[in-house]
Scaffold this active site. Structure first.
Site, mmCIF file in Angstrom:
data_model
loop_
_atom_site.group_PDB
_atom_site.id
_atom_site.type_symbol
_atom_site.label_atom_id
_atom_site.label_comp_id
_atom_site.label_asym_id
_atom_site.label_seq_id
_atom_site.Cartn_x
_atom_site.Cartn_y
_atom_site.Cartn_z
ATOM 1 N N ASN A 1 -7.897 5.580 -0.355
ATOM 2 C CA ASN A 1 -7.456 4.266 0.095
ATOM 3 C C ASN A 1 -7.032 3.453 -1.124
ATOM 4 O O ASN A 1 -7.822 3.279 -2.051
ATOM 5 C CB ASN A 1 -8.613 3.572 0.816
ATOM 6 C CG ASN A 1 -8.201 2.292 1.508
ATOM 7 O OD1 ASN A 1 -7.229 1.645 1.112
ATOM 8 N ND2 ASN A 1 -8.954 1.903 2.507
ATOM 9 N N HIS B 1 -1.657 1.056 7.622
ATOM 10 C CA HIS B 1 -1.995 1.179 6.207
ATOM 11 C C HIS B 1 -1.535 2.552 5.713
ATOM 12 O O HIS B 1 -1.243 3.455 6.496
ATOM 13 C CB HIS B 1 -3.505 1.022 6.058
ATOM 14 C CG HIS B 1 -3.990 0.821 4.653
ATOM 15 N ND1 HIS B 1 -3.351 0.014 3.737
ATOM 16 C CD2 HIS B 1 -5.074 1.332 4.008
ATOM 17 C CE1 HIS B 1 -4.017 0.029 2.600
ATOM 18 N NE2 HIS B 1 -5.060 0.826 2.729
ATOM 19 N N CYS C 1 0.827 -1.204 0.000
ATOM 20 C CA CYS C 1 0.000 0.000 0.000
ATOM 21 C C CYS C 1 0.866 1.261 0.000
ATOM 22 O O CYS C 1 0.508 2.264 -0.607
ATOM 23 C CB CYS C 1 -0.945 0.001 1.182
ATOM 24 S SG CYS C 1 -0.139 -0.211 2.786
#
Length: 467
Positions: free
Chosen positions: A427, A411, A216
């Site tokens: 995201n 994250h 990520c």
């Protein structure tokens, strides 16, 4: 002149990193067993059942924390080993250049002062290379202390990456270490045609869509560069198609800023999901090419658990992008403490960077998740429209759903807009989850309050101006 560096440290770092990854896999199996034991008795009710489930969840949490620490520590050691390898290459290159220059100077009968100048300049360059190795060693040691390797620490070092066994941990269930990088797909003729159009500017690409690989931090960084026309052009300028190699050549940069060309002939099947081709079909896009190039640069197995700052340096060649975090100082001699607040100056840095179109990525490792992971008064882009892809900073409006949404722990998110009250993020999963854990049915864009940003996002990495 002898140019020396601690290369033996690299040979020691890699076996230790491998042993930590092995330990993480053992703990992963144990954690999976804990989950299985809890799920195996769904009909068990009563006080003893509640106590068992509570204890097993605590054990699972502790195991997840240990797994995260081991994987993060292994990644740090591997990154340090990579720095040593790059320094060795730089010194060897310097040695060759100096040798050639000295021979040429002697053959040409150059004055002794000129020969001495060449030696002096070379010595200075060598000192600079060794200084970077020393800095990397200190950063690695500090990072290992921060993640609590060998202890049960839940706080990462600012790296956002991958979950331990599909539930919780860094990356919140987006696979585990090594997952996804083994399966690769060759580019088809159709893929090559579409990717060449994206590289030459005649076609755009869809936002990133993370799948099983816990990168990520890298996908959010690519998305951050894609927020501006200058950033998109920069990414295009560093990818070209080679007829001779039948491959895409991606230019990345090593620790010392030297460009390295990576040949890419395939993409990670379980990595970035690329472009929506319609009819349920997806195909790789330019972000998939970069992801595969970065994986090759790192050695494939250690794509998970990285830092946006490292990704920014690899993409741009710029060393040391600024980082702001929520730690303050207090106590004896200004001891650092975590207060989960950004100063006015730090807020101004973030705002100005977003305004200037610089890449900005925020990570939740180290955030305050002690009382849950819910962002209230948040709005997700549930009414996504075609124009939102070109103007994600203006995607949130009154047609979208507001309420409580989850913020994923450990994250990374792309920061795409900020105002006096809210911060708008994307995201890389290409969706967000409601407070109950279900898919919100959005496109990944979410707006949260500044208060929730301070609470959950302990670190914000800011890239330099687009070169």
């Amino acid at each position: 002149m002898r140019l020396r560096a601690p290369w033996s440290a690299r040979s020691r770092a890699l076996p230790v990193a491998d042993s930590w990854r092995t330990g993480a896999r053992v703990l992963d199996k144990a954690a999976s067993g804990v989950v299985s034991s809890r799920l195996a008795v769904p009909s068990w009710q009563g006080a003893s059942a509640d106590a068992f489930r509570s204890s097993s969840r605590r054990l699972e949490t502790d195991l997840d924390a240990s797994i995260t620490s081991l994987l993060d520590g292994a990644s740090r050691l591997e990154a340090y080993a990579q720095v040593l390898a790059e320094a060795k290459e730089a010194l060897e290159r310097l040695r060759a250049l100096v040798g050639a220059a000295l021979l040429e100077a002697v053959d040409a009968g150059a004055p002794a002062v000129l020969v001495a100048g060449v030696r002096y300049a070379a010595a200075g360059a060598a000192v600079g290379i060794r200084a970077r190795v020393s800095i990397a060693a200190m950063q690695t040691a500090a990072a290992l202390n921060a993640v609590g390797v060998g202890a049960s620490s839940r706080v990462g070092s600012g790296a956002a990456g991958v979950g331990a066994h599909g539930g919780g941990g860094v990356g919140a269930g987006k696979g585990k270490d090594d997952d996804g990088t083994g399966s690769k797909t060759k580019f088809s003729d159709e893929d090559i045609r579409r990717l060449r159009q994206q590289a030459d500017g005649s076609s755009d690409w869809d936002p990133v869509d993370q799948y099983k690989i816990g990168d990520c931090y890298f996908l959010a960084t690519l998305d951050a560069y894609s927020q501006s026309e200058e950033g998109e052009q920069f990414l295009r300028d560093h990818v070209r198609w080679s007829e001779e190699d039948q491959a895409f050549i991606v230019t990345l940069h090593n620790f010392f800023g030297f460009p390295e060309e990576i040949k890419v002939t395939d993409y990670y099947t379980d990595g970035n999901q690329g472009d929506d081709l319609g009819g349920g079909r997806r195909g790789p896009n330019l972000m998939s090419v970069y992801e595969r190039a970065y994986g090759q640069y790192l050695g494939d197995h250690n794509l998970p658990n990285g830092r946006p700052a490292d990704a920014m340096r690899a993409i741009s060649g710029q060393y040391g992008p600024p980082v702001v975090d929520t730690r303050g100082t207090s106590g004896f001699l200004g001891a650092v403490r975590e207060d989960h607040e950004y100063t006015d100056e730090e807020w101004s840095q973030i705002e100005q960077a977003v305004k200037d179109g610089r890449p900005v990525v925020a990570t939740t490792a180290g955030g305050d998740f002690g009382d849950g992971n819910t962002a209230s008064d948040a709005t997700a882009n549930t009414d996504a429209r075609a124009a939102d892809r070109q103007h994600p900073d203006a995607a949130i409006d009154t047609h979208d759903r507001s309420g409580d949404y989850q913020i994923a722990e450990g994250h990374a998110y792309t920061v795409i807009a900020i105002d006096d009250k809210y911060v708008t993020l994307r995201n890389p999963w290409a969706h967000n989850n409601l407070a109950n854990g279900s898919d919100a049915g959005d496109d990944g864009i979410i707006r949260i309050t500044r208060e929730d940003y301070e609470k959950y996002f302990a670190r914000t990495d800011i890239g330099g101006e687009i070169p």
